[in-house]
Scaffold this motif. Structure first.
Motif, PDB file in Angstrom:
ATOM      1  N   THR A  35       0.821  -1.208   0.000  1.00 45.37           N
ATOM      2  CA  THR A  35       0.000   0.000   0.000  1.00 45.37           C
ATOM      3  C   THR A  35       0.861   1.266   0.000  1.00 45.37           C
ATOM      4  N   GLU A  37       0.316   3.701   1.916  1.00 48.54           N
ATOM      5  CA  GLU A  37       0.521   4.022   3.337  1.00 48.54           C
ATOM      6  C   GLU A  37       1.783   3.347   3.861  1.00 48.54           C
ATOM      7  N   GLU A  40       4.752   5.224   2.333  1.00 43.48           N
ATOM      8  CA  GLU A  40       4.949   6.539   2.956  1.00 43.48           C
ATOM      9  C   GLU A  40       5.485   6.432   4.377  1.00 43.48           C
ATOM     10  N   SER A  41       5.286   5.271   5.033  1.00 42.77           N
ATOM     11  CA  SER A  41       5.770   5.121   6.407  1.00 42.77           C
ATOM     12  C   SER A  41       7.287   4.950   6.474  1.00 42.77           C
TER      13      SER A  41
END
Length: 109
Positions: A35, A37, A40-41
């Motif tokens: 994902t 997300e 981006e983490s």
């Protein structure tokens, strides 16, 4: 799943180039397939290229067992010959084979 460009194979024991964990590869994505997300983490200065194989590992460190998703550039072969103690390894692969790797379905005889 497997591609000619993948450096590592299912059943191979690898370790992370930077972080203190190792594991057995149980699946390979030819390119990034997680994902946004998750992507981006990762701190921007450490984000690997998405255009490379990514590996799903039954991973372990000194304190826990987990599933890891790691880019090819962050993995190196683990030549220790030590079995991976992750509890799902025996269920998925059976015992370690000669040469320090695991075989697909080796436990299904």
């Amino acid at each position: 799943m497997l591609t000619a460009s993948a450096k590592f194979t299912v059943g191979q024991v690898v370790r992370h180039r930077v972080h203190p964990f190792r594991g057995v590869i149980f699946d390979i994505d030819p390119t990034f397939s997680n994902t946004e997300e998750w992507w981006e983490s990762i701190p921007e200065e450490n984000r690997p290229s998405k255009d490379q194989p990514f590996y799903h590992l039954l991973a372990e460190n000194e304190t826990s067992y987990y599933v890891a998703y790691v880019s090819e550039q962050n993995l190196v072969r683990d030549d220790s010959g030590e079995p991976v103690e992750h509890p799902e390894v025996a269920e998925m692969f059976g015992p370690m084979l000669e040469g320090g790797r695991y075989g697909i379905g080796a436990h299904l005889h």
